[in-house]
Every structure is written in structure tokens, then in C-alpha cells.
Design an enzyme around this catalytic site. Structure first.
Site, PDB file in Angstrom:
ATOM      1  N   ARG A 135     -40.379  -3.524 -10.736  1.00 32.70           N
ATOM      2  CA  ARG A 135     -41.703  -4.073 -10.465  1.00 32.70           C
ATOM      3  C   ARG A 135     -41.608  -5.588 -10.330  1.00 32.70           C
ATOM      4  O   ARG A 135     -40.732  -6.219 -10.894  1.00 32.70           O
ATOM      5  CB  ARG A 135     -42.728  -3.717 -11.545  1.00 32.70           C
ATOM      6  CG  ARG A 135     -42.461  -4.296 -12.948  1.00 32.70           C
ATOM      7  CD  ARG A 135     -42.936  -5.681 -13.173  1.00 32.70           C
ATOM      8  NE  ARG A 135     -42.906  -6.031 -14.588  1.00 32.70           N
ATOM      9  CZ  ARG A 135     -42.799  -7.272 -15.071  1.00 32.70           C
ATOM     10  NH1 ARG A 135     -42.664  -8.292 -14.247  1.00 32.70           N
ATOM     11  NH2 ARG A 135     -42.828  -7.503 -16.368  1.00 32.70           N
ATOM     12  N   GLU A 175     -52.162  -7.759 -16.324  1.00 36.44           N
ATOM     13  CA  GLU A 175     -51.692  -9.075 -16.791  1.00 36.44           C
ATOM     14  C   GLU A 175     -51.562 -10.044 -15.622  1.00 36.44           C
ATOM     15  O   GLU A 175     -51.794 -11.246 -15.748  1.00 36.44           O
ATOM     16  CB  GLU A 175     -50.352  -8.919 -17.501  1.00 36.44           C
ATOM     17  CG  GLU A 175     -49.815 -10.220 -18.035  1.00 36.44           C
ATOM     18  CD  GLU A 175     -48.524 -10.037 -18.797  1.00 36.44           C
ATOM     19  OE1 GLU A 175     -48.337  -8.974 -19.421  1.00 36.44           O
ATOM     20  OE2 GLU A 175     -47.699 -10.951 -18.758  1.00 36.44           O
ATOM     21  N   ARG A 198     -49.246  -5.911  -9.855  1.00 38.57           N
ATOM     22  CA  ARG A 198     -47.905  -5.484 -10.268  1.00 38.57           C
ATOM     23  C   ARG A 198     -47.505  -4.460  -9.226  1.00 38.57           C
ATOM     24  O   ARG A 198     -48.111  -3.373  -9.170  1.00 38.57           O
ATOM     25  CB  ARG A 198     -47.915  -4.903 -11.680  1.00 38.57           C
ATOM     26  CG  ARG A 198     -48.064  -5.944 -12.805  1.00 38.57           C
ATOM     27  CD  ARG A 198     -46.819  -6.791 -12.950  1.00 38.57           C
ATOM     28  NE  ARG A 198     -46.977  -7.902 -13.879  1.00 38.57           N
ATOM     29  CZ  ARG A 198     -46.718  -7.828 -15.182  1.00 38.57           C
ATOM     30  NH1 ARG A 198     -46.370  -6.670 -15.717  1.00 38.57           N
ATOM     31  NH2 ARG A 198     -46.864  -8.883 -15.951  1.00 38.57           N
ATOM     32  N   CYS A 219     -47.874 -15.095 -17.614  1.00 40.93           N
ATOM     33  CA  CYS A 219     -46.935 -15.313 -18.729  1.00 40.93           C
ATOM     34  C   CYS A 219     -45.690 -16.030 -18.204  1.00 40.93           C
ATOM     35  O   CYS A 219     -45.122 -15.609 -17.184  1.00 40.93           O
ATOM     36  CB  CYS A 219     -46.533 -13.978 -19.359  1.00 40.93           C
ATOM     37  SG  CYS A 219     -45.327 -14.181 -20.682  1.00 40.93           S
ATOM     38  N   THR A 226     -42.748 -15.822 -19.076  1.00 40.22           N
ATOM     39  CA  THR A 226     -41.530 -14.984 -19.039  1.00 40.22           C
ATOM     40  C   THR A 226     -41.370 -14.295 -17.685  1.00 40.22           C
ATOM     41  O   THR A 226     -40.298 -13.802 -17.366  1.00 40.22           O
ATOM     42  CB  THR A 226     -41.565 -13.884 -20.117  1.00 40.22           C
ATOM     43  OG1 THR A 226     -42.690 -13.019 -19.847  1.00 40.22           O
ATOM     44  CG2 THR A 226     -41.659 -14.469 -21.502  1.00 40.22           C
ATOM     45  N   ARG A 278     -39.010  -7.030 -13.058  1.00 37.39           N
ATOM     46  CA  ARG A 278     -38.377  -6.304 -14.146  1.00 37.39           C
ATOM     47  C   ARG A 278     -37.849  -4.999 -13.571  1.00 37.39           C
ATOM     48  O   ARG A 278     -38.615  -4.176 -13.050  1.00 37.39           O
ATOM     49  CB  ARG A 278     -39.359  -6.006 -15.281  1.00 37.39           C
ATOM     50  CG  ARG A 278     -38.668  -5.463 -16.529  1.00 37.39           C
ATOM     51  CD  ARG A 278     -39.606  -5.444 -17.729  1.00 37.39           C
ATOM     52  NE  ARG A 278     -40.344  -4.210 -17.810  1.00 37.39           N
ATOM     53  CZ  ARG A 278     -39.895  -3.107 -18.388  1.00 37.39           C
ATOM     54  NH1 ARG A 278     -38.682  -3.085 -18.926  1.00 37.39           N
ATOM     55  NH2 ARG A 278     -40.642  -2.014 -18.436  1.00 37.39           N
ATOM     56  N   ARG A 286     -36.829  -1.884 -24.458  1.00 39.60           N
ATOM     57  CA  ARG A 286     -38.212  -1.546 -24.806  1.00 39.60           C
ATOM     58  C   ARG A 286     -38.285  -0.051 -25.136  1.00 39.60           C
ATOM     59  O   ARG A 286     -37.374   0.707 -24.843  1.00 39.60           O
ATOM     60  CB  ARG A 286     -39.173  -1.842 -23.630  1.00 39.60           C
ATOM     61  CG  ARG A 286     -39.272  -3.312 -23.274  1.00 39.60           C
ATOM     62  CD  ARG A 286     -40.326  -3.605 -22.210  1.00 39.60           C
ATOM     63  NE  ARG A 286     -40.331  -5.046 -21.886  1.00 39.60           N
ATOM     64  CZ  ARG A 286     -41.245  -5.618 -21.099  1.00 39.60           C
ATOM     65  NH1 ARG A 286     -42.201  -4.891 -20.529  1.00 39.60           N
ATOM     66  NH2 ARG A 286     -41.191  -6.916 -20.845  1.00 39.60           N
ATOM     67  N   GLU A 338     -43.780  -2.232 -23.229  1.00 40.06           N
ATOM     68  CA  GLU A 338     -43.655  -3.312 -24.199  1.00 40.06           C
ATOM     69  C   GLU A 338     -44.346  -2.956 -25.520  1.00 40.06           C
ATOM     70  O   GLU A 338     -45.390  -2.305 -25.511  1.00 40.06           O
ATOM     71  CB  GLU A 338     -44.339  -4.548 -23.617  1.00 40.06           C
ATOM     72  CG  GLU A 338     -43.971  -5.819 -24.338  1.00 40.06           C
ATOM     73  CD  GLU A 338     -44.425  -7.018 -23.553  1.00 40.06           C
ATOM     74  OE1 GLU A 338     -45.409  -6.923 -22.813  1.00 40.06           O
ATOM     75  OE2 GLU A 338     -43.757  -8.043 -23.662  1.00 40.06           O
TER      76      GLU A 338
HETATM   77  P1  ADP Z   1     -44.152  -3.938 -17.089  1.00 41.35           P
HETATM   78  O1  ADP Z   1     -42.736  -3.571 -16.877  1.00 41.35           O
HETATM   79  O2  ADP Z   1     -44.970  -3.620 -15.880  1.00 41.35           O
HETATM   80  O3  ADP Z   1     -44.292  -5.306 -17.632  1.00 41.35           O
HETATM   81  P2  ADP Z   1     -44.377  -2.190 -19.406  1.00 41.35           P
HETATM   82  O4  ADP Z   1     -43.082  -2.562 -19.969  1.00 41.35           O
HETATM   83  O5  ADP Z   1     -45.574  -2.197 -20.302  1.00 41.35           O
HETATM   84  O6  ADP Z   1     -44.853  -3.004 -18.162  1.00 41.35           O
HETATM   85  O7  ADP Z   1     -44.207  -0.697 -18.782  1.00 41.35           O
HETATM   86  C1  ADP Z   1     -45.297  -0.210 -18.052  1.00 41.35           C
HETATM   87  C2  ADP Z   1     -45.166   1.274 -17.877  1.00 41.35           C
HETATM   88  O8  ADP Z   1     -44.015   1.544 -17.048  1.00 41.35           O
HETATM   89  C3  ADP Z   1     -44.930   2.026 -19.190  1.00 41.35           C
HETATM   90  O9  ADP Z   1     -45.666   3.240 -19.141  1.00 41.35           O
HETATM   91  C4  ADP Z   1     -43.475   2.368 -19.143  1.00 41.35           C
HETATM   92  O10 ADP Z   1     -43.199   3.570 -19.810  1.00 41.35           O
HETATM   93  C5  ADP Z   1     -43.244   2.544 -17.668  1.00 41.35           C
HETATM   94  N1  ADP Z   1     -41.834   2.345 -17.306  1.00 41.35           N
HETATM   95  C6  ADP Z   1     -41.127   1.207 -17.410  1.00 41.35           C
HETATM   96  N2  ADP Z   1     -39.865   1.421 -16.976  1.00 41.35           N
HETATM   97  C7  ADP Z   1     -39.805   2.733 -16.573  1.00 41.35           C
HETATM   98  C8  ADP Z   1     -38.786   3.567 -16.031  1.00 41.35           C
HETATM   99  N3  ADP Z   1     -37.556   3.089 -15.778  1.00 41.35           N
HETATM  100  N4  ADP Z   1     -39.088   4.861 -15.753  1.00 41.35           N
HETATM  101  C9  ADP Z   1     -40.329   5.344 -15.979  1.00 41.35           C
HETATM  102  N5  ADP Z   1     -41.351   4.606 -16.485  1.00 41.35           N
HETATM  103  C10 ADP Z   1     -41.079   3.323 -16.781  1.00 41.35           C
HETATM  104  N1  DAR Z   2     -46.900 -10.582 -26.292  1.00 43.46           N
HETATM  105  C1  DAR Z   2     -46.452 -11.766 -25.618  1.00 43.46           C
HETATM  106  C2  DAR Z   2     -45.801 -11.386 -24.284  1.00 43.46           C
HETATM  107  C3  DAR Z   2     -44.430 -11.828 -23.981  1.00 43.46           C
HETATM  108  C4  DAR Z   2     -43.839 -11.259 -22.731  1.00 43.46           C
HETATM  109  N2  DAR Z   2     -44.466 -10.017 -22.279  1.00 43.46           N
HETATM  110  C5  DAR Z   2     -45.437  -9.992 -21.344  1.00 43.46           C
HETATM  111  N3  DAR Z   2     -45.777 -11.068 -20.688  1.00 43.46           N
HETATM  112  N4  DAR Z   2     -46.038  -8.858 -21.098  1.00 43.46           N
HETATM  113  C6  DAR Z   2     -45.534 -12.476 -26.584  1.00 43.46           C
HETATM  114  O1  DAR Z   2     -45.571 -13.699 -26.594  1.00 43.46           O
HETATM  115  O2  DAR Z   2     -44.831 -11.788 -27.323  1.00 43.46           O
END
Ligand code: ADP
Ligand code: DAR
Length: 343
Positions: free
Chosen positions: A113, A212, A216, A258, A260, A267, A296, A301
Site C-alpha cells: 500500500r 489516516e 491508501r 504521520c 513515518t 508499506r 505487526r 498496527e
Molecule cells: P496500513 O498498512 O494500511 O498502515 P495496518 O497495518 O493497520 O494498515 O493494516 C491494515 C489492514 O491490512 C489490516 O486488516 C491488516 O490485517 C491488513 N494487512 C496488512 N498486511 C496484510 C497482508 N500481507 N495480507 C493480508 N492483510 C494484510
Molecule cells: N500510534 C502512532 C503511529 C506511528 C506510526 N503508525 C501510523 N502512522 N499508523 C505512534 O506514534 O505510535
């Protein structure tokens, strides 16, 4: 007159590390042209001292107006200096990707993404309800004009049944609502107005609207064909940016709320089963550190792993290209699988 926030002794966020009383004095009365204040930028980390970072930008100008705070945080998280220039490269032919899991023993699914925001508008923490609805209109119209494998439908969160929303979240397609970090950053204001999800029929191409970041853009599928997932994403980004102008600077690349996510805002992740390696925490951590990976849980997250399934992704996003982000993940996952095989 804002006063210096109280940080608990055990606070380890980059915010409490770099918001010294001197920097606070220097920045506390500053506002960006759209009126975004220092207190708004730091509220998430003040309300949630367990944050890793703790600060969000309300508009592109935040990174300049509050640079005495953002610059050291960006330097520490990304190893990227205030005079460096971000370079983009989405040429998927440069990706050295092999089939990491030919017998489908480890990799369950792959997702890549990027975050994007529309130019000349505030970011989520500073945007008004009207502006957020304008973003939803602009973005959903552009997405609904997509043809071929990217063709799909837009589903506003407003009016979406709880059961449909729950299933989309359970199936990893839709964002969760109500994260306390985003809440304190002002990113959940007027929820669910202006939020939604676009996806094609197969749910291999999806776009989150006004979470966020304003977009995305997501490519995902079962299995470990990382190159195919990357190629679909690059094709989608190229098509969408013919209709929408994204917030971008020579210095920081694509601008996100953010810090990051700055630069590529990319990501690249796999959901991967590592039952043996996850028991050897020292080795697991050593490999993820060596290959600049982030671990994660399976619901994104701040979630936990389940049945030894982990979300493994690139940690670096700024100062490296999109190809290098995906290469980081590919090479790191290859090392994790090799270690799991040895055990
Ligand atoms: P982002 O990567 O968009 O910052 P998150 O880490 O919160 O957001 O993940 C968003 C959603 O994408 C979650 O439901 C997570 O389980 C899903 N996800 C992330 N990576 C994968 C993957 N490789 N396969 C399936 N689902 C994924
Ligand atoms: N909870 C914030 C997010 C850090 C990075 N993740 C994002 N942007 N979704 C923190 O400062 O931990």
C-alpha cells in the site's frame, strides 16, 4: 497560553525525546497558514505517552513551521537529513523477486500500500468536514472511472451495515475505526462522514478514503507473488495520478499525516507463518533488524499475532525508492523463511 506538556518518566516516544522545553518555547505560538497549531500536532503523543512517534502534521506547511521538532524525528526514524532529497522509482523490472514459498508453506498473503493526499488541502488532522467531503467526491469520482481489472465500486462507510463493515475488517480489507492514536490526532473527527472504501470485484485492488491519509491505495492477494502485487499497485497509481494531483515535495516525497509514512508512503507486507522462528525471539528480532523490517499482528498496527502468523513489512519509507521498499521486504522474508527452515 499553552504550557509544556507533562510526559511520564517512562515515556519513550520520539515526541518526548525531541520536544525539549527550549523547542516548545520556540514553537508554542506558531501556526501554519491553515491555522494548525503545535498543540494539535503533538496531542496524540501527549494523550498517548506509549506512542512510538506521537506527532502528526495537519498540512504540508506543518513540516516547515514545526521543523525544529519534525526534523530530528524524521532523522531518527528514517535516517534522513533536512537537506536530503527523496527519489521515487516504481520500475518493477528492477525488483529482484524470486518465488520465496513455492510450496505455499509460509506466506498466506501479500499486500502493498501507499498513502497519498490531495495537493493544496490540509491533511486529515487539520481538514474541515466540508473539505473532507470534497476529497471523498474527487477521489471516488476518479476511482469510479477506472476500467479493466481496476474497475470497481465505492462504498461509503456512512450507511454501511455493521455486519458488512465487520466482515470487511475481519477479512483484512477495511480499516478499523477508533484507534486512540488517530482519535487524539483529530483524524477521527466527524466519523464516519467522508470515509469509505473502493474495491474491484476480486478485492485485489482497494482504496481507503479519508482514514489516516486521504487515500491508501492497496494491492493485495493470497500467496507470495510479491512482484505481481507490486505491478498491480504501480499500474493503479499511474492511472489514478492522471486524474488527481498528490501532495509531494522534492525534499520529503509524498506528504503524509504521520512522518513515518513520508517519501514513498509505502508499506509492503506479507502475512507469514513462522511457528518455530517466533519461539526464538532473539533470532527473530535480529533478522528483522538486519533487513529493516517491522513486525505487526494480523489485524494491522497495534494488533497481536495469532497462530504464529505475523505481518512482516519494510520499516523504511523515506530516502529509499519504492523498488527498494519492496526489495527490503522480499529479502527480509527470504531470510526469515531460511531461518524457519533451519529450525
Ligand atoms: P496500513 O498498512 O494500511 O498502515 P495496518 O497495518 O493497520 O494498515 O493494516 C491494515 C489492514 O491490512 C489490516 O486488516 C491488516 O490485517 C491488513 N494487512 C496488512 N498486511 C496484510 C497482508 N500481507 N495480507 C493480508 N492483510 C494484510
Ligand atoms: N500510534 C502512532 C503511529 C506511528 C506510526 N503508525 C501510523 N502512522 N499508523 C505512534 O506514534 O505510535
Amino acid at each position: 497560553m499553552p504550557s509544556y506538556p507533562h510526559f511520564p518518566e517512562n515515556c519513550t516516544s520520539l515526541l518526548c525525546k525531541y520536544l525539549t522545553p527550549t523547542i516548545f518555547e520556540k514553537l508554542r505560538n506558531r501556526k501554519t497558514p491553515s491555522g494548525f497549531t503545535l498543540m494539535q500536532a503533538i496531542n496524540s503523543g501527549v494523550q498517548n505517552p506509549e506512542s512510538a512517534i506521537g506527532v502528526y502534521a495537519g498540512d504540508e506547511a506543518s513540516y516547515e513551521v514545526f521543523s525544529p521538532l519534525f526534523n530530528p524525528i524524521i532523522q531518527e526514524y528514517h535516517g534522513f537529513g533536512h537537506e536530503d532529497h527523496h527519489q521515487s522509482d516504481m520500475d518493477s523490472t528492477k525488483l529482484k523477486a524470486t518465488d520465496l514459498d513455492p510450496e505455499n508453506k509460509y506466506i498466506i498473503s501479500t499486500r502493498i500500500r501507499v498513502g497519498r493526499n490531495l495537493n493544496a488541502l490540509p491533511l486529515g488532522p487539520g481538514i474541515s468536514k466540508e473539505q473532507r467531503l470534497h476529497v471523498e467526491d474527487e477521489v471516488s469520482s476518479a476511482l469510479l472511472s477506472l476500467q479493466g481489472t481496476l474497475q470497481g465500486n465505492y462504498f461509503p462507510l456512512e450507511g454501511m451495515s455493521d455486519s458488512v463493515q465487520k466482515q470487511l475488517i475481519e477479512d483484512h480489507f477495511l480499516f478499523k475505526a477508533g484507534d486512540r492514536f488517530l482519535e487524539a490526532a483529530g483524524l477521527n473527527r466527524d466519523w464516519p462522514s467522508g470515509r469509505g472504501i473502493f474495491h474491484n470485484r476480486e478485492k485485489t485492488f482497494l482504496v481507503w478514503v479519508n482514514e489516516e491519509d486521504q487515500l491508501r491505495i492497496i494491492s493485495m492477494q493470497q500467496g507470495g507473488d510479491i512482484k505481481a502485487v507490486f505491478e498491480r499497485l504501480v499500474s493503479a497509481i499511474g492511472t489514478i495520478e492522471k486524474q488527481l494531483t498528490f501532495m509531494h515535495s522534492e525534499h520529503l516525497g509524498y506528504i503524509t499525516s504521520c512522518p513515518t509514512n513520508l517519501g514513498t508512503a509505502m508499506r509492503a507486507s506479507v502475512h507469514i507463518k513462522l511457528p518455530k522462528l517466533s519461539q526464538d525471539k532473539e533470532q527473530f528480532q535480529a533478522i528483522t533488524k538486519q533487513y529493516h523490517l517491522q513486525i505487526r499482528g494480523i489485524h494491522g498496527e497495534h494488533s497481536e499475532s495469532e497462530a504464529a502468523i505475523f505481518d512482516i513489512s519494510n520499516r523504511r519509507r523515506l530516502g529509499i525508492t519504492e523498488v527498494e521498499c519492496v526489495q527490503d521486504m522480499h529479502d527480509g522474508v527470504a531470510a526469515l523463511i531460511a531461518a524457519e527452515e533451519k529450525l
